[in-house]
Design an enzyme around this catalytic site. Structure first.
Site, PDB file in Angstrom:
ATOM      1  N   GLU A 150      -4.796   2.684   7.164  1.00 20.74           N
ATOM      2  CA  GLU A 150      -4.327   2.756   5.817  1.00 20.74           C
ATOM      3  C   GLU A 150      -5.218   3.998   5.133  1.00 20.74           C
ATOM      4  OE1 GLU A 150      -5.423   0.838   1.779  1.00 20.74           O
ATOM      5  OE2 GLU A 150      -6.042  -0.508   3.196  1.00 20.74           O
ATOM      6  N   ARG A 190       0.745  -1.205  -0.162  1.00 16.70           N
ATOM      7  CA  ARG A 190       0.097   0.262   0.119  1.00 16.70           C
ATOM      8  C   ARG A 190       0.995   1.257  -0.078  1.00 16.70           C
ATOM      9  NH1 ARG A 190      -3.002  -4.173  -0.501  1.00 16.70           N
ATOM     10  NH2 ARG A 190      -4.846  -4.049   0.433  1.00 16.70           N
ATOM     11  N   SER A 233     -10.346  -1.257   4.000  1.00 14.10           N
ATOM     12  CA  SER A 233      -9.371  -1.549   5.348  1.00 14.10           C
ATOM     13  C   SER A 233      -9.216   0.057   5.772  1.00 14.10           C
ATOM     14  CB  SER A 233      -8.339  -2.282   4.974  1.00 14.10           C
ATOM     15  OG  SER A 233      -8.606  -3.511   4.400  1.00 14.10           O
TER      16      SER A 233
HETATM   17  N1  EPU Z   1      -9.995 -11.954  10.345  1.00 16.76           N
HETATM   18  C1  EPU Z   1     -10.310 -12.062  11.391  1.00 16.76           C
HETATM   19  N2  EPU Z   1     -11.700 -11.581  11.760  1.00 16.76           N
HETATM   20  C2  EPU Z   1     -12.509 -11.194  10.684  1.00 16.76           C
HETATM   21  C3  EPU Z   1     -11.821 -11.089   9.499  1.00 16.76           C
HETATM   22  C4  EPU Z   1     -10.720 -11.668   9.276  1.00 16.76           C
HETATM   23  O1  EPU Z   1      -9.735 -12.652  12.537  1.00 16.76           O
HETATM   24  O2  EPU Z   1     -13.715 -10.883  11.086  1.00 16.76           O
HETATM   25  C5  EPU Z   1      -8.625 -12.456  10.058  1.00 16.76           C
HETATM   26  C6  EPU Z   1      -8.566 -13.966   9.568  1.00 16.76           C
HETATM   27  O3  EPU Z   1      -7.272 -14.627  10.165  1.00 16.76           O
HETATM   28  C7  EPU Z   1      -8.281 -13.779   7.932  1.00 16.76           C
HETATM   29  C8  EPU Z   1      -7.319 -12.737   7.980  1.00 16.76           C
HETATM   30  O4  EPU Z   1      -7.944 -11.971   9.043  1.00 16.76           O
HETATM   31  O5  EPU Z   1      -7.737 -15.066   7.503  1.00 16.76           O
HETATM   32  C9  EPU Z   1      -7.357 -11.888   6.607  1.00 16.76           C
HETATM   33  O6  EPU Z   1      -8.612 -11.619   6.210  1.00 16.76           O
HETATM   34  P1  EPU Z   1      -9.006 -11.079   4.822  1.00 16.76           P
HETATM   35  O7  EPU Z   1      -8.735 -12.129   3.799  1.00 16.76           O
HETATM   36  O8  EPU Z   1     -10.484 -10.671   4.717  1.00 16.76           O
HETATM   37  O9  EPU Z   1      -8.147  -9.865   4.504  1.00 16.76           O
HETATM   38  P2  EPU Z   1      -7.408  -8.764   5.312  1.00 16.76           P
HETATM   39  O10 EPU Z   1      -5.819  -8.998   5.732  1.00 16.76           O
HETATM   40  O11 EPU Z   1      -8.148  -8.348   6.368  1.00 16.76           O
HETATM   41  C10 EPU Z   1      -6.362  -7.530   3.114  1.00 16.76           C
HETATM   42  C11 EPU Z   1      -6.633  -6.018   2.579  1.00 16.76           C
HETATM   43  C12 EPU Z   1      -7.816  -6.001   1.736  1.00 16.76           C
HETATM   44  C13 EPU Z   1      -8.055  -7.188   0.758  1.00 16.76           C
HETATM   45  C14 EPU Z   1      -8.088  -8.506   1.761  1.00 16.76           C
HETATM   46  C15 EPU Z   1      -8.220  -9.673   0.470  1.00 16.76           C
HETATM   47  C16 EPU Z   1      -5.317  -4.670   3.909  1.00 16.76           C
HETATM   48  C17 EPU Z   1      -5.077  -3.733   4.873  1.00 16.76           C
HETATM   49  N3  EPU Z   1      -6.419  -5.182   3.501  1.00 16.76           N
HETATM   50  O12 EPU Z   1      -7.416  -7.449   4.382  1.00 16.76           O
HETATM   51  O13 EPU Z   1      -8.067  -4.806   1.270  1.00 16.76           O
HETATM   52  O14 EPU Z   1      -9.522  -7.123   0.057  1.00 16.76           O
HETATM   53  O15 EPU Z   1      -6.871  -8.610   2.230  1.00 16.76           O
HETATM   54  O16 EPU Z   1      -6.801  -9.744  -0.287  1.00 16.76           O
HETATM   55  O17 EPU Z   1      -4.052  -5.157   3.471  1.00 16.76           O
HETATM   56  C18 EPU Z   1      -8.427  -2.406   1.412  1.00 16.76           C
HETATM   57  O18 EPU Z   1      -7.049  -2.267   1.386  1.00 16.76           O
HETATM   58  O19 EPU Z   1      -9.456  -1.587   1.406  1.00 16.76           O
HETATM   59  C19 EPU Z   1      -8.767  -3.790   1.391  1.00 16.76           C
HETATM   60  C20 EPU Z   1     -10.299  -3.996   1.512  1.00 16.76           C
END
Ligand code: EPU
Length: 352
Positions: free
Chosen positions: A348, A166, A244
């Site tokens: 972010e 990012r 995010s």
């Molecule tokens: N998780 C929880 N609780 C929840 C949801 C998620 O504990 O309610 C944990 C789980 O362990 C899950 C992990 O978080 O495996 C990762 O969750 P997710 O795959 O939804 O991704 P994220 O890390 O929360 C990132 C990006 C998103 C992108 C997703 C998918 C960042 C800051 N965010 O989120 O990007 O869509 O991966 O690749 O890196 C954005 O930048 O606005 C955004 C939405």
């Protein structure tokens, strides 16, 4: 150039903050922008200057006292190909998901995992958007910009964009200098699916079993990704948000040890805290997990809230949230994650 004074920014930020700016300027081509600055016309506009796309990754903290610039440069055109790749140029004001749709419609691989990300193409290049194992940097070859220092148009090669998580040169040393006018993407007509993130492969396999006549295509992956996103993330046209709100923290292994100790004492010795190796003795921990552990998932305070299906997303629950309410919630979450885990969450979303 279209110049308007005392404008509402309500339609220009997906968080739905009802704030205004002293001046709003939109333009339809790189040449128009360059001509405006070369003629010195910017000197009559209120300062500071801010360039925005769809406003899908920012939080206005109040009325903006200066001039907001917005690109209406919208096009997708094919350029001569190179090394078996198809090259396209996309105007900065083109909605990013329209680009993903265009690529899928032309059977081109590269953008499909980035489907459904709100915002415009220029901001995608600044922010290095990423989702489901793919980042913008994986498909870009050059970023065409207006250089406000030399008042000229130039193309910055991918290597000189210094892309990180990012992050890019446009957010760091060149912040405020370059305005993205278009980007050049390199896509492949040959199958190149990226399916190893989370449950993406399982979801694609399931879709293909349900529809045996379907073949693996960019359109199929795009459609699966859109379904995953829709099931987890709020639609900004219904509930104001900026995706995010925090970055996933990258911490030394020693700090991760404290997180593991906390989780094992709570859930037992077998519990595995979700994390990814970030190299050089560092690990990346999902901020969503940390925030959920602190009890914020689904929390609401007045008009502001923490999205119940993905606590990394703060939401304007009623559409009437003021910036102060979102900021107060941000501060409470940050303080509790620091208190319990010793980790400082970094937003972010850009605060303006
Ligand atoms: N998780 C929880 N609780 C929840 C949801 C998620 O504990 O309610 C944990 C789980 O362990 C899950 C992990 O978080 O495996 C990762 O969750 P997710 O795959 O939804 O991704 P994220 O890390 O929360 C990132 C990006 C998103 C992108 C997703 C998918 C960042 C800051 N965010 O989120 O990007 O869509 O991966 O690749 O890196 C954005 O930048 O606005 C955004 C939405």
């Amino acid at each position: 150039m279209d110049i308007r004074y005392n404008c509402s920014l309500l339609q220009h930020n997906t968080f739905g903050m009802d704030v205004s700016c002293a001046c709003f300027v939109s333009y339809g081509s790189a040449e128009e922008l360059a001509g405006f600055f070369s003629a010195g016309r910017q000197f009559s506009l209120p300062k500071p200057f801010l360039h925005i796309g769809r406003g899908s990754n920012l939080l206005f903290t109040g009325d903006f006292p200066g001039t907001v610039f917005h690109s209406d440069i919208r096009f997708v055109r094919e350029l001569p190909g190179k090394d078996g790749k198809v090259r396209i140029e996309v105007g900065a004001g083109t909605a990013w998901d329209d680009v993903c749709g265009w690529c899928a419609g032309h059977g081109l691989w590269g953008t499909e995992n980035l489907s459904g990300i709100p915002g415009e193409t220029g901001a995608a290049a600044v922010q290095n958007i990423g989702a489901y194992g793919v980042e913008f940097k994986d498909i870009v070859s050059g970023v065409c910009c207006f250089d406000a220092v030399t008042c000229s148009l130039k193309t910055i090669r991918k290597d000189d964009c210094h892309y990180g998580y990012r992050d890019s040169v446009f957010k760091q040393s060149a912040k405020g200098r370059y305005v993205v006018t278009s980007v050049i993407l390199e896509l492949s007509p040959d199958a190149g699916p990226v399916l190893d993130y989370g449950h993406v492969r399982a979801a694609v396999d399931k879709r293909m079993q349900e529809m045996p006549e379907t073949t693996l295509s960019p359109g199929l992956v795009r459609s699966v990704i859109l379904d995953i996103r829709n099931s987890k993330l709020p639609d900004p046209s219904e509930t104001g948000n900026a995706g995010s709100f925090f970055k996933n923290p990258v911490v030394p292994r020693s700090s991760f040890g404290r997180v593991e100790n906390y989780a094992r004492s709570k859930y037992g010795p077998e519990y595995v805290v979700p994390h990814y190796d970030a190299g050089s003795g560092f690990v990346k921990i999902p901020a969503a997990w940390l925030i959920e552990q602190c009890g914020w998932k689904g929390y609401s305070a007045g008009n502001a809230g923490v999205y119940a299906k993905q606590p990394l997303v703060l939401v304007n629950l009623t559409g009437k949230a003021r910036p102060e309410e979102i900021i107060a919630l941000e501060k409470k979450i940050t303080a509790s994650v620091l208190d319990i885990f010793g980790i400082t969450l970094i937003p972010e979303v850009e605060h303006i």
